[in-house]
Write an enzyme that holds these catalytic residues in place. Structure first.
Site, PDB file in Angstrom:
ATOM      1  N   LEU A 210       1.878  10.963   4.454  1.00  0.00           N
ATOM      2  CA  LEU A 210       1.156  12.012   3.741  1.00  0.00           C
ATOM      3  C   LEU A 210      -0.098  11.370   3.162  1.00  0.00           C
ATOM      4  CD1 LEU A 210       3.918  13.872   1.637  1.00  0.00           C
ATOM      5  CD2 LEU A 210       2.781  14.716   3.698  1.00  0.00           C
ATOM      6  N   ASP A 211      -1.189  12.121   3.093  1.00  0.00           N
ATOM      7  CA  ASP A 211      -2.387  11.611   2.441  1.00  0.00           C
ATOM      8  C   ASP A 211      -2.064  11.235   1.002  1.00  0.00           C
ATOM      9  OD1 ASP A 211      -3.798  12.192   4.706  1.00  0.00           O
ATOM     10  OD2 ASP A 211      -4.737  14.012   3.920  1.00  0.00           O
ATOM     11  N   ARG A 212      -2.828  10.327   0.472  1.00  0.00           N
ATOM     12  CA  ARG A 212      -2.630   9.888  -0.914  1.00  0.00           C
ATOM     13  C   ARG A 212      -2.647  11.071  -1.885  1.00  0.00           C
ATOM     14  NH1 ARG A 212      -6.621   5.679  -4.176  1.00  0.00           N
ATOM     15  NH2 ARG A 212      -5.488   5.706  -6.166  1.00  0.00           N
TER      16      ARG A 212
ATOM     17  N   HIS B 179      -5.853  14.708   8.260  1.00  0.00           N
ATOM     18  CA  HIS B 179      -6.603  15.703   7.478  1.00  0.00           C
ATOM     19  C   HIS B 179      -6.679  17.068   8.164  1.00  0.00           C
ATOM     20  CE1 HIS B 179      -8.977  12.284   5.262  1.00  0.00           C
ATOM     21  NE2 HIS B 179      -7.676  12.273   5.006  1.00  0.00           N
TER      22      HIS B 179
ATOM     23  N   THR C 264      -2.017  14.230  -1.251  1.00  0.00           N
ATOM     24  CA  THR C 264      -1.076  15.295  -0.906  1.00  0.00           C
ATOM     25  C   THR C 264       0.304  14.949  -1.463  1.00  0.00           C
ATOM     26  OG1 THR C 264      -2.280  15.758   1.143  1.00  0.00           O
ATOM     27  CG2 THR C 264      -0.034  16.592   0.981  1.00  0.00           C
TER      28      THR C 264
END
Length: 326
Positions: free
Chosen positions: A143-145, A242, A147
Protein backbone atom coordinates in the site's frame (compact mmCIF):
# COMPACT_ATOMS: atom_id res chain seq x y z
CA UNK A 1 35.73 -1.34 16.39
CA UNK A 2 36.62 2.22 17.40
CA UNK A 3 33.42 4.01 18.47
CA UNK A 4 34.99 7.38 19.29
CA UNK A 5 33.73 8.52 15.89
CA UNK A 6 30.91 6.10 14.93
CA UNK A 7 30.70 7.55 11.44
CA UNK A 8 34.36 6.61 10.75
CA UNK A 9 35.10 3.22 12.37
CA UNK A 10 38.45 1.51 11.86
CA UNK A 11 38.82 -2.07 10.62
CA UNK A 12 40.27 -4.27 13.37
CA UNK A 13 42.90 -7.00 12.98
CA UNK A 14 40.35 -9.79 13.23
CA UNK A 15 38.24 -8.17 10.49
CA UNK A 16 41.10 -8.02 7.98
CA UNK A 17 40.28 -9.84 4.75
CA UNK A 18 36.47 -9.88 5.04
CA UNK A 19 34.25 -8.38 2.35
CA UNK A 20 32.81 -4.93 2.92
CA UNK A 21 29.22 -6.19 2.76
CA UNK A 22 30.03 -8.87 5.40
CA UNK A 23 31.53 -6.17 7.62
CA UNK A 24 28.31 -4.18 7.39
CA UNK A 25 26.27 -7.28 8.20
CA UNK A 26 28.26 -7.67 11.42
CA UNK A 27 27.90 -4.10 12.59
CA UNK A 28 24.66 -2.89 10.98
CA UNK A 29 22.42 -5.95 10.78
CA UNK A 30 19.31 -3.88 10.01
CA UNK A 31 20.85 -2.37 6.86
CA UNK A 32 19.57 -4.34 3.86
CA UNK A 33 21.75 -5.40 0.94
CA UNK A 34 19.80 -3.08 -1.37
CA UNK A 35 20.28 -0.12 0.96
CA UNK A 36 24.02 -0.78 1.19
CA UNK A 37 24.31 -1.06 -2.60
CA UNK A 38 22.64 2.32 -2.99
CA UNK A 39 24.99 3.92 -0.45
CA UNK A 40 27.99 2.44 -2.27
CA UNK A 41 26.69 3.42 -5.69
CA UNK A 42 26.23 7.03 -4.61
CA UNK A 43 29.62 7.20 -2.90
CA UNK A 44 28.23 7.73 0.58
CA UNK A 45 30.20 4.79 1.98
CA UNK A 46 33.96 5.01 1.43
CA UNK A 47 37.02 3.03 2.47
CA UNK A 48 40.04 5.23 3.27
CA UNK A 49 38.28 8.04 1.44
CA UNK A 50 37.83 6.06 -1.79
CA UNK A 51 34.75 4.55 -3.40
CA UNK A 52 34.32 0.85 -2.80
CA UNK A 53 32.16 -2.10 -3.80
CA UNK A 54 30.32 -4.65 -1.72
CA UNK A 55 32.99 -7.24 -2.62
CA UNK A 56 35.94 -5.04 -1.55
CA UNK A 57 38.25 -6.93 0.83
CA UNK A 58 39.11 -4.91 3.91
CA UNK A 59 42.52 -4.48 5.55
CA UNK A 60 43.30 -3.84 9.19
CA UNK A 61 43.55 -0.14 10.01
CA UNK A 62 41.38 1.08 7.11
CA UNK A 63 38.79 3.73 7.92
CA UNK A 64 35.22 3.25 6.75
CA UNK A 65 33.01 6.28 6.27
CA UNK A 66 29.48 5.62 7.51
CA UNK A 67 26.86 8.14 6.30
CA UNK A 68 24.87 9.88 9.06
CA UNK A 69 21.57 8.15 8.19
CA UNK A 70 23.09 4.76 9.10
CA UNK A 71 23.05 4.40 12.87
CA UNK A 72 24.60 1.89 15.21
CA UNK A 73 22.16 -0.63 16.69
CA UNK A 74 21.03 0.31 20.21
CA UNK A 75 22.45 -1.52 23.26
CA UNK A 76 20.83 -4.94 23.85
CA UNK A 77 18.55 -3.82 26.70
CA UNK A 78 17.40 -0.78 24.77
CA UNK A 79 16.88 -2.90 21.67
CA UNK A 80 14.65 -5.34 23.58
CA UNK A 81 12.54 -2.45 24.87
CA UNK A 82 12.27 -1.09 21.35
CA UNK A 83 11.20 -4.49 19.98
CA UNK A 84 8.57 -4.79 22.72
CA UNK A 85 7.23 -1.34 21.86
CA UNK A 86 7.06 -2.20 18.15
CA UNK A 87 5.39 -5.55 18.87
CA UNK A 88 2.73 -3.85 21.02
CA UNK A 89 2.19 -1.22 18.33
CA UNK A 90 1.72 -3.82 15.59
CA UNK A 91 -0.56 -6.05 17.68
CA UNK A 92 -3.02 -3.17 17.91
CA UNK A 93 -3.23 -3.20 14.11
CA UNK A 94 -3.98 -6.93 13.71
CA UNK A 95 -7.35 -7.79 12.16
CA UNK A 96 -6.65 -11.53 11.73
CA UNK A 97 -3.80 -13.82 12.78
CA UNK A 98 -3.25 -17.55 12.26
CA UNK A 99 -0.28 -19.83 11.62
CA UNK A 100 -0.09 -18.76 7.96
CA UNK A 101 -1.48 -15.24 7.65
CA UNK A 102 -1.55 -11.92 9.46
CA UNK A 103 -3.94 -9.18 8.31
CA UNK A 104 -3.10 -5.66 9.48
CA UNK A 105 -4.93 -2.35 9.35
CA UNK A 106 -2.02 -0.17 8.22
CA UNK A 107 -2.25 3.44 9.38
CA UNK A 108 -1.75 6.28 6.93
CA UNK A 109 1.77 7.70 7.06
CA UNK A 110 3.53 4.40 7.79
CA UNK A 111 5.72 3.32 4.87
CA UNK A 112 5.46 -0.35 3.93
CA UNK A 113 9.14 -0.57 2.97
CA UNK A 114 12.24 1.47 3.71
CA UNK A 115 13.54 4.37 1.65
CA UNK A 116 15.61 7.52 1.83
CA UNK A 117 14.73 9.70 4.81
CA UNK A 118 12.40 7.14 6.42
CA UNK A 119 13.04 6.38 10.08
CA UNK A 120 10.53 3.55 10.32
CA UNK A 121 8.85 1.13 7.95
CA UNK A 122 6.48 -1.79 8.34
CA UNK A 123 8.73 -4.39 6.71
CA UNK A 124 11.44 -3.87 9.34
CA UNK A 125 8.86 -3.91 12.14
CA UNK A 126 7.46 -7.31 11.15
CA UNK A 127 10.30 -9.19 12.82
CA UNK A 128 8.64 -8.39 16.15
CA UNK A 129 5.70 -10.62 15.14
CA UNK A 130 7.87 -13.68 14.42
CA UNK A 131 6.83 -16.90 16.11
CA UNK A 132 9.42 -19.14 17.73
CA UNK A 133 11.14 -21.28 15.09
CA UNK A 134 9.78 -19.18 12.18
CA UNK A 135 11.41 -16.50 10.10
CA UNK A 136 10.25 -12.92 9.79
CA UNK A 137 6.71 -12.56 8.35
CA UNK A 138 6.76 -11.52 4.70
CA UNK A 139 4.84 -8.81 2.86
CA UNK A 140 2.87 -10.18 -0.08
CA UNK A 141 1.46 -6.91 -1.44
CA UNK A 142 1.88 -3.15 -0.91
CA UNK A 143 0.00 0.00 0.00
CA UNK A 144 1.24 3.54 -0.60
CA UNK A 145 2.65 5.23 2.47
CA UNK A 146 -0.30 7.64 2.63
CA UNK A 147 -2.95 4.95 2.03
CA UNK A 148 -4.42 3.19 5.06
CA UNK A 149 -6.21 -0.12 5.40
CA UNK A 150 -6.01 -3.87 4.85
CA UNK A 151 -2.51 -5.25 4.38
CA UNK A 152 -1.71 -8.95 4.11
CA UNK A 153 1.41 -10.59 5.56
CA UNK A 154 2.51 -14.23 5.24
CA UNK A 155 3.90 -16.09 8.26
CA UNK A 156 5.36 -18.95 6.20
CA UNK A 157 7.05 -19.46 2.85
CA UNK A 158 4.17 -21.74 1.85
CA UNK A 159 1.61 -19.02 2.59
CA UNK A 160 3.69 -16.38 0.80
CA UNK A 161 3.81 -18.51 -2.36
CA UNK A 162 0.06 -19.18 -2.33
CA UNK A 163 -0.95 -15.58 -1.58
CA UNK A 164 1.47 -14.10 -4.12
CA UNK A 165 0.02 -16.43 -6.77
CA UNK A 166 -3.52 -15.30 -5.87
CA UNK A 167 -2.53 -11.66 -6.41
CA UNK A 168 -0.69 -12.48 -9.63
CA UNK A 169 -3.69 -14.37 -11.03
CA UNK A 170 -6.09 -11.64 -9.77
CA UNK A 171 -7.95 -14.18 -7.69
CA UNK A 172 -8.70 -11.42 -5.19
CA UNK A 173 -11.18 -8.64 -4.63
CA UNK A 174 -9.95 -5.36 -3.16
CA UNK A 175 -12.36 -2.56 -2.30
CA UNK A 176 -11.10 0.89 -1.40
CA UNK A 177 -12.96 3.83 0.08
CA UNK A 178 -12.21 7.40 -0.91
CA UNK A 179 -13.56 10.91 -0.65
CA UNK A 180 -13.42 12.71 -3.98
CA UNK A 181 -13.58 16.41 -4.73
CA UNK A 182 -16.69 16.67 -6.85
CA UNK A 183 -19.03 13.81 -7.76
CA UNK A 184 -17.99 11.31 -10.48
CA UNK A 185 -20.31 11.19 -13.51
CA UNK A 186 -21.86 8.81 -14.14
CA UNK A 187 -22.13 7.81 -10.50
CA UNK A 188 -21.26 4.21 -11.31
CA UNK A 189 -18.77 3.26 -13.98
CA UNK A 190 -15.58 1.72 -15.30
CA UNK A 191 -12.32 3.53 -15.97
CA UNK A 192 -10.07 1.85 -18.53
CA UNK A 193 -7.02 4.09 -18.89
CA UNK A 194 -3.51 2.60 -19.32
CA UNK A 195 -0.76 4.07 -17.13
CA UNK A 196 2.83 4.97 -17.88
CA UNK A 197 5.60 6.22 -15.62
CA UNK A 198 6.62 9.83 -16.12
CA UNK A 199 9.53 10.71 -13.86
CA UNK A 200 8.47 9.90 -10.30
CA UNK A 201 4.75 10.03 -11.14
CA UNK A 202 2.31 7.89 -13.07
CA UNK A 203 0.26 9.32 -15.93
CA UNK A 204 -2.49 8.27 -18.33
CA UNK A 205 -1.05 7.00 -21.60
CA UNK A 206 -2.58 9.14 -24.32
CA UNK A 207 -0.31 8.04 -27.16
CA UNK A 208 -0.87 4.27 -27.12
CA UNK A 209 2.74 3.53 -26.23
CA UNK A 210 3.97 -0.06 -26.03
CA UNK A 211 5.43 0.34 -22.54
CA UNK A 212 2.13 1.55 -21.03
CA UNK A 213 0.38 -0.88 -18.69
CA UNK A 214 -3.31 -1.71 -18.75
CA UNK A 215 -5.22 -0.25 -15.78
CA UNK A 216 -8.91 -0.82 -15.04
CA UNK A 217 -10.95 0.51 -12.10
CA UNK A 218 -14.64 0.13 -11.25
CA UNK A 219 -16.21 2.75 -9.02
CA UNK A 220 -19.55 3.62 -7.48
CA UNK A 221 -20.72 6.68 -5.56
CA UNK A 222 -21.92 5.64 -2.11
CA UNK A 223 -23.01 9.07 -0.88
CA UNK A 224 -22.79 12.73 -1.94
CA UNK A 225 -22.22 16.02 -0.15
CA UNK A 226 -24.08 18.14 -2.68
CA UNK A 227 -21.80 18.71 -5.66
CA UNK A 228 -18.85 19.38 -3.40
CA UNK A 229 -17.64 15.88 -2.58
CA UNK A 230 -18.53 12.21 -2.67
CA UNK A 231 -17.88 9.00 -0.77
CA UNK A 232 -16.75 6.62 -3.50
CA UNK A 233 -16.06 2.87 -3.40
CA UNK A 234 -13.33 1.70 -5.79
CA UNK A 235 -12.54 -1.75 -7.09
CA UNK A 236 -9.24 -1.98 -9.00
CA UNK A 237 -9.06 -4.89 -11.43
CA UNK A 238 -5.35 -4.26 -11.99
CA UNK A 239 -2.92 -3.14 -9.31
CA UNK A 240 -0.76 -0.44 -10.87
CA UNK A 241 1.21 2.09 -8.86
CA UNK A 242 -1.05 5.03 -7.84
CA UNK A 243 -3.77 3.62 -10.12
CA UNK A 244 -6.79 4.81 -8.12
CA UNK A 245 -5.32 8.25 -7.52
CA UNK A 246 -4.50 8.80 -11.19
CA UNK A 247 -7.83 7.40 -12.43
CA UNK A 248 -9.96 9.57 -10.14
CA UNK A 249 -7.99 12.68 -11.06
CA UNK A 250 -8.33 11.71 -14.73
CA UNK A 251 -12.16 11.86 -14.60
CA UNK A 252 -12.06 15.23 -12.86
CA UNK A 253 -12.72 14.11 -9.27
CA UNK A 254 -9.36 13.80 -7.49
CA UNK A 255 -9.11 12.17 -4.09
CA UNK A 256 -9.22 14.57 -1.17
CA UNK A 257 -5.73 15.33 0.12
CA UNK A 258 -3.97 14.05 -3.02
CA UNK A 259 -1.76 17.02 -3.86
CA UNK A 260 0.43 14.82 -6.07
CA UNK A 261 -2.30 14.17 -8.66
CA UNK A 262 -5.08 16.55 -7.64
CA UNK A 263 -3.04 19.75 -7.26
CA UNK A 264 -4.70 22.69 -5.52
CA UNK A 265 -8.14 21.21 -6.11
CA UNK A 266 -7.33 18.34 -3.76
CA UNK A 267 -7.33 20.71 -0.78
CA UNK A 268 -10.15 23.00 -1.92
CA UNK A 269 -12.43 22.19 1.03
CA UNK A 270 -11.99 23.59 4.58
CA UNK A 271 -9.43 21.01 5.75
CA UNK A 272 -9.29 22.35 9.32
CA UNK A 273 -12.82 21.04 9.86
CA UNK A 274 -12.12 17.41 9.00
CA UNK A 275 -9.34 14.84 8.79
CA UNK A 276 -5.99 15.53 7.16
CA UNK A 277 -4.01 13.55 4.62
CA UNK A 278 -4.89 11.39 1.63
CA UNK A 279 -8.46 10.11 1.91
CA UNK A 280 -7.88 6.68 0.41
CA UNK A 281 -8.46 3.56 2.51
CA UNK A 282 -8.12 -0.12 1.61
CA UNK A 283 -11.44 -1.11 3.15
CA UNK A 284 -11.80 -4.80 2.26
CA UNK A 285 -9.75 -7.65 0.87
CA UNK A 286 -11.14 -11.03 -0.12
CA UNK A 287 -8.59 -13.70 -1.06
CA UNK A 288 -8.33 -17.51 -0.86
CA UNK A 289 -6.67 -18.65 2.37
CA UNK A 290 -3.44 -20.57 1.63
CA UNK A 291 -4.93 -23.78 3.11
CA UNK A 292 -8.73 -23.54 3.26
CA UNK A 293 -11.64 -21.20 2.68
CA UNK A 294 -11.46 -17.44 2.19
CA UNK A 295 -9.92 -14.53 4.02
CA UNK A 296 -12.49 -11.72 4.07
CA UNK A 297 -11.01 -8.83 6.03
CA UNK A 298 -12.46 -5.35 6.51
CA UNK A 299 -10.48 -2.52 8.08
CA UNK A 300 -12.12 0.22 10.15
CA UNK A 301 -11.33 3.80 9.19
CA UNK A 302 -8.43 5.55 10.88
CA UNK A 303 -8.93 8.66 13.06
CA UNK A 304 -8.57 11.27 10.31
CA UNK A 305 -10.88 9.57 7.84
CA UNK A 306 -13.35 8.82 10.65
CA UNK A 307 -13.46 12.55 11.36
CA UNK A 308 -14.16 13.32 7.72
CA UNK A 309 -16.88 10.67 7.43
CA UNK A 310 -18.53 12.14 10.51
CA UNK A 311 -18.25 15.71 9.20
CA UNK A 312 -19.94 14.76 5.91
CA UNK A 313 -22.42 12.40 7.57
CA UNK A 314 -21.24 9.43 5.49
CA UNK A 315 -22.14 5.92 6.68
CA UNK A 316 -19.13 3.99 8.02
CA UNK A 317 -21.08 0.73 7.73
CA UNK A 318 -21.94 1.13 4.06
CA UNK A 319 -21.30 -1.81 1.74
CA UNK A 320 -20.43 -1.53 -1.92
CA UNK A 321 -21.98 -3.89 -4.46
CA UNK A 322 -19.78 -4.71 -7.43
CA UNK A 323 -21.52 -7.95 -8.39
CA UNK A 324 -22.46 -6.57 -11.81
CA UNK A 325 -19.03 -5.03 -12.45
CA UNK A 326 -17.67 -7.84 -14.60
Amino acid sequence: MNLSRPENPVVTDDESGIRLDRWFKRHFADLTHGQLQKLLRTGQVRVDGKRAEASTRLESGQTIRIPPQVTLPPPKGQQQKQESRISAQLKKLILHDDKDVIVLNKPAGLAVQGGTGLKENLDDMLASLSEKGQGKPKLVHRLDRDTSGVLLVARSAYAATKLTAAFRHRDTQKIYWAVTLGVPKPERGRIDAPLIKRGELMAIDEKDREDAKSAVTFYQVMAKAGKQAAFVALLPVTGRTHQLRVHMAHIGTPILGDRMYGGDKASALPVDEFGKGLHLHARQLIIPHPRHGLIDAAAPLGPDMKKTWSWFGFDEDAEADFTDAF
